[in-house]
Design a protein around this motif. Structure first.
Motif, PDB file in Angstrom:
ATOM      1  N   CYS A 451       0.858  -1.186   0.000  1.00  0.00           N
ATOM      2  CA  CYS A 451       0.000   0.000   0.000  1.00  0.00           C
ATOM      3  C   CYS A 451       0.892   1.234   0.000  1.00  0.00           C
ATOM      4  CB  CYS A 451      -0.895  -0.008   1.244  1.00  0.00           C
ATOM      5  SG  CYS A 451      -1.762   1.545   1.505  1.00  0.00           S
ATOM      6  N   ALA A 453       0.337   4.081   1.162  1.00  0.00           N
ATOM      7  CA  ALA A 453       0.296   4.790   2.434  1.00  0.00           C
ATOM      8  C   ALA A 453       0.832   3.944   3.589  1.00  0.00           C
ATOM      9  CB  ALA A 453      -1.135   5.218   2.749  1.00  0.00           C
ATOM     10  N   CYS A 454       0.483   2.662   3.602  1.00  0.00           N
ATOM     11  CA  CYS A 454       0.800   1.845   4.777  1.00  0.00           C
ATOM     12  C   CYS A 454       2.046   0.979   4.605  1.00  0.00           C
ATOM     13  CB  CYS A 454      -0.371   0.951   5.145  1.00  0.00           C
ATOM     14  SG  CYS A 454      -1.941   1.808   5.165  1.00  0.00           S
ATOM     15  N   CYS A 492      -6.302  -2.036   0.410  1.00  0.00           N
ATOM     16  CA  CYS A 492      -5.383  -2.225   1.526  1.00  0.00           C
ATOM     17  C   CYS A 492      -6.162  -2.667   2.759  1.00  0.00           C
ATOM     18  CB  CYS A 492      -4.653  -0.912   1.810  1.00  0.00           C
ATOM     19  SG  CYS A 492      -3.772  -0.916   3.379  1.00  0.00           S
ATOM     20  N   THR A 494      -5.496  -2.281   5.721  1.00  0.00           N
ATOM     21  CA  THR A 494      -5.419  -1.322   6.811  1.00  0.00           C
ATOM     22  C   THR A 494      -6.224  -0.055   6.514  1.00  0.00           C
ATOM     23  OG1 THR A 494      -3.196  -2.139   7.249  1.00  0.00           O
ATOM     24  CG2 THR A 494      -3.813  -0.085   8.326  1.00  0.00           C
ATOM     25  N   CYS A 495      -5.975   0.595   5.362  1.00  0.00           N
ATOM     26  CA  CYS A 495      -6.633   1.877   5.101  1.00  0.00           C
ATOM     27  C   CYS A 495      -7.741   1.785   4.061  1.00  0.00           C
ATOM     28  CB  CYS A 495      -5.601   2.932   4.684  1.00  0.00           C
ATOM     29  SG  CYS A 495      -4.915   2.619   3.040  1.00  0.00           S
TER      30      CYS A 495
HETATM   31 ZN    ZN Z   1      -3.007   1.254   3.336  1.00  0.00          ZN
END
Ligand code: ZN
Ligand code: ANZ
Length: 879
Positions: A451, A453-454, A492, A494-495
């Motif tokens: 990801c 971002a993550c 993702c 997570t996000c």
């Molecule tokens: Zn993410």
């Protein structure tokens, strides 16, 4: 006799069906008997089994059947090491899906294995390409990751430009990819690694306790791990010569004693100092670029010509500020070992010597062998790496190597450079972390999502397995998963933003690193293992396979077990308590006049005098009989197990495989010897019929006394039983088979003698002994020839299946073979017998006779007037 030929083709499938119908090889985890786990290395489903499999699985089956008869709850499973390149190659070549190709091959090979009569528990079958298997592998990858046993790092990798994939060092053979044969290149890639190197010391020291492993395998593992104790030494650099004022370079050495023989310092082409120097030196930059084309593999580096480039930088000798050494960049110095820099002592290191001889740097010997005169000892082309006394080494002179090492270490540890000690002790290992990323489709997907971002996000365990897509194209090189239109696109975890799946799959060595654990409870759908089952069954008591797996597979499995222990999936460190590596099956090669090979099935051998001649069956043309080599498709010297089983039956093939050589040596496949095995099958069948006929009148219960003929038969039977039992325990199969043959011979003779003496009706004790001998004989060859044994068992009128019968009990009294029984006369009349050792001295025999009750009674407390021993014949006591 009613049926005088045993028909293997008819009998073998019939007994296989019987075993299946009664599910007698299905093993239960809750069986209270002591456990025994025997395992043969599982096959890659290449398409057909080969003779190597036949040999391997026959050995395992003998052990399994024997241990079962000895009352163990035996686990003897089978599965498929089913991921890997050949399936993709087949897909590219024949437009068949890797999955279809693999499962077709599994079906074919499973039928072949069944036809061998192996006592396998097929209810535990696993295929590593099945999501029900690799799901758990993904789970463990995540567990290892959480436990810090997995790492993602940049690393230099071996890149196979044809297969378009990363290769492990071990998969690079002489600088080429193991499958494609293409020259390997180096690339810098981000890869997933298992941190096997954290276990280097443990994997090494634990080898000492693997006392049921072949010593040669332990040595290979030791060398692979490659522990060395040495010194890190910082050399000061002459600042005037360095690219941007660098002040020192650190080397790793295992021979600090040789410091006074140093002639140069060498850097790896990837060393930061080399890189810095190359910035202002185009010729050096070009040299470094050239070095890149050598693989990262040790072997490629070892065999390449030693080449270097003088950077112009000068290093200062740690014991002498006025002594400068040239700093080279050299192609034989690896960046990922030690510090990526060395000092070279040519007199005592062959690589360094080759190097200085090329660049004219000279050498100074500093270790002199005890039997040489230091004044005249010179080194020219061969470095001296043996023992001796220090010379030409100032304060070290006359010391032993060990003392000199210690002295150098002490002095440099207490000298400083900057404000740190010049040297520091260090243990290094050759073992590198295990890079498991492969840019392939047909492998276990690495359960990671990238990801923006993550970063790298583990796939949630609830989402496992990450399944391979079925709709896949193989129309261009590279990783087909990268070209799939949708598979890599996922949110993702997570996000929730759009992210992409890791498209690398795992090295197939991962799949085979834990299959033996999975067999302990393959039905568990929620976890890789059921702890109680895994802990109860493991370790594997006897593992059997090819020596080609002596290093990687076994080392990876040893690591994996430890990693599984660290993450709570098993409770032990060492997976294989006993290891046996079997030899190969080899065969003559046949070359036609045009240089191509002919297959054994295409030729006929004529024996002329003491020579053998081969001709082509088709046209009678002569063929050259070539060297005996490992059976291989390229040499066309293979024999198809199916053909052998169809012609002679599985039992013959099994018997031959075990009979001709010790199991750890190569066995030469020979049609004539196979026919010999086939004849022996018929012999066992006939002898069973004879035993059955001559023992019909036997008493129902064991006679209390046995005459000499019966005793001789019983001794032969129990002797064989004893020797075959211990032979199987030691895996000395060929010795067992020789024993069985010998016993068969003696039984044949005894039967013939009895038949000649009293046709059809031996005395009751002899009839009983014959029956007992028949039972023992069938029990003994049952592990090797199970179908024939069942048939004979029935012929002898025994109940049930011999596959389920307990191993016969040895009567130890019958093993005393070296005794002789002499009649004892008192005053000319036989009163009793005395049994003494066959070569007992006269005094010993006299003592034994005087101790007999009958003799004591006759003597009435007195001494005999005379005691006459006629050696080997009789004893006379005159009162
Ligand atoms: Zn993410
Ligand atoms: C000086 C010396 C003198 C060495 C001598 C050997 C013999 P093992 O035992 O395998 O650990 N070396 C160190 N780092 C290296 C690297 N990155 N690439 C190539 N060679 C490297 O080997 C340690 C020895 O290998 C070290 O000891 C070093 O050479 C070399 F008579 O130092 B020796």
């Amino acid at each position: 006799m009613s049926r005088d030929r045993y028909n293997a083709r008819e009998a073998e499938p019939r007994w296989q069906r019987q075993w299946d119908d009664h599910a007698i090889f299905t093993t239960r985890n809750d069986d209270p008997r002591p456990k025994y786990y025997v395992l043969e290395m599982f096959p890659y489903p290449s398409g057909r089994i080969h003779m190597g499999h036949v040999r391997n699985y026959t050995m395992g089956d003998v052990v399994a059947r024997y241990k079962r008869a000895r009352g163990f709850n035996v686990l003897h499973p089978m599965g498929w090491d089913a991921f890997g390149m050949p399936a993709e190659n087949a897909a590219m070549a024949n437009k068949v899906h890797p999955k279809a190709w693999t499962y077709d091959n599994i079906a074919t090979m499973k039928a072949q294995l069944r036809s061998m009569g192996l006592s396998l528990d097929w209810s535990r079958e696993v295929a590593t390409c099945d999501p029900s298997y690799y799901k758990h592998q993904q789970r463990m990858f995540l567990d290892f990751l959480a436990a810090g046993l997995v790492e993602r790092k940049q690393s230099k990798v071996n890149w196979d430009p044809v297969d378009q994939t990363v290769l492990a060092n071990e998969q690079v053979i002489e600088g080429r990819g193991w499958r494609s044969g293409a020259l390997v290149e180096q690339r810098e890639l981000t890869q997933w690694f298992f941190k096997i190197s954290s276990y280097s010391e443990e994997l090494l020291t634990a080898l000492d306790h693997l006392d049921r492993w072949p010593e040669k395998v332990r040595i290979m593992q030791r060398n692979w791990i490659g522990r060395s104790e040495g010194l890190l030494i910082r050399f000061a650099l002459d600042g005037a010569t360095t690219p941007s004022g660098e002040s020192e370079v650190e080397v790793f050495t295992t021979r600090p004693d040789t410091l006074f023989g140093a002639k140069f310092v060498a850097l790896s082409p990837d060393h930061p100092l080399a890189q810095a120097a190359a910035k202002t030196n185009p010729a050096l930059a070009a040299f470094i670029e050239e070095c890149r084309h050598l693989g990262t593999a040790q072997e490629a580096i070892d065999t390449a010509e030693k080449r270097g480039f003088d950077t112009g930088i000068k290093a200062v000798h740690p014991f002498d500020p006025n002594w400068q050494l040239p700093v080279y960049v050299a192609n034989f110095v690896l960046m990922d070992y030690g510090t990526g820099a060395i000092f070279g002592c040519p007199a005592h290191d062959q690589r360094d010597l080759d190097f200085v001889n090329k660049y004219g740097l000279g050498n100074t010997p500093v270790v002199c062998p005890e039997d040489q005169d230091p004044k005249s000892f010179v080194i020219t082309d061969t470095a001296y790496d043996g023992d001796g006394r220090m010379i030409n080494s100032r304060f070290l002179d006359n010391m032993t190597i060990a003392d000199a090492k210690e002295e150098v270490a002490k002095r440099l540890e207490s000298t400083s450079l900057g404000n740190r000690p010049v040297a520091q002790r260090q243990v290094n290992y050759r073992l590198r972390d295990w890079g498991i990323s492969r840019q392939r489709y047909w492998g276990c997907p690495i359960p990671i999502i990238h990801c923006e971002a993550c970063g790298t996000v583990p796939v949630p365990i609830a989402d496992l397995p990450v399944q391979l897509p079925d709709d896949i194209e193989f129309d261009r090189p590279g990783n087909p998963l990268d070209w799939h239109p949708t598979w890599r696109n996922v949110p993702c975890p997570t996000c929730g933003k759009p992210a992409r799946r890791e498209t690398d799959t795992m090295d197939t060595f991962v799949d085979s690193s834990w299959y033996y654990v999975r067999f302990t409870d393959p039905a568990n759908t929620t976890a890789p293992t059921t702890r109680s089952a895994a802990d109860a069954w493991l370790p594997v008591d006897q593992y059997i396979g090819g020596v080609e797996h002596a290093i990687l597979h076994l080392l990876y499995s040893r690591f994996f077990t430890r990693a599984m222990k660290a993450t709570g999936h098993v409770g032990l460190d060492e997976p294989f308590a006993g290891l046996f590596t079997q030899g190969m099956v080899v065969h003559e090669t046949y070359r036609k006049p045009d240089g191509t090979y002919a297959a054994p099935a295409e030729i006929r051998i004529d024996v002329e005098g003491d020579g053998r001649r081969a001709v082509l069956l088709a046209d009678g043309e002569p063929v050259e009989i070539g060297p005996i080599e490992k059976m291989s498709k390229s040499k066309r010297n293979t024999v198809d197990p199916d053909d052998i089983i169809a012609t002679y039956g599985a039992d013959t093939a099994r018997w031959f495989m075990l009979s001709d050589s010790p199991p750890d040596r190569d066995v030469i496949w020979s049609e004539e010897r196979v026919q010999g095995a086939a004849r022996f099958v018929q012999r066992l069948w006939r002898i069973t019929a004879d035993v059955a006929a001559l023992s019909t009148g036997r008493p129902a219960t064991r006679p209390t006394n046995f005459g000499p003929d019966a005793l001789a038969v019983r001794k032969a039977a129990h002797g064989a039983l004893d020797k075959v039992s211990s032979g199987i325990e030691k895996l000395h199969f060929n010795v067992c088979l020789a024993q069985i043959r010998e016993f068969t011979n003696s039984l044949t003779e005894a039967l013939a003698r009895a038949e000649a003496a009293r046709p059809g009706t031996p005395s009751p004790d002899l009839a009983w002994a014959f029956h007992e001998a028949g039972v023992i004989l069938i029990s003994l060859f049952h592990p090797m020839m199970p179908h024939l044994a069942e048939e004979c068992w029935a012929e002898l009128g025994q109940d049930g299946l011999v596959s389920e019968v307990a191993w016969p009990q040895v009567e130890p009294e019958l093993l005393v073979e070296d005794t002789i029984t002499l009649p004892v006369q008192v005053n000319g009349r036989k009163r009793t017998d005395v049994t003494v050792s066959r070569n007992a001295a006269t005094a010993e025999i006299e003592a034994a006779v005087l101790a007999l009750d009958e003799v004591k009674r006759a003597l009435n407390g007195g001494a005999p007037r005379k005691l006459i021993v006629v050696p080997q014949r009789i004893v006379n006591v005159v009162v």
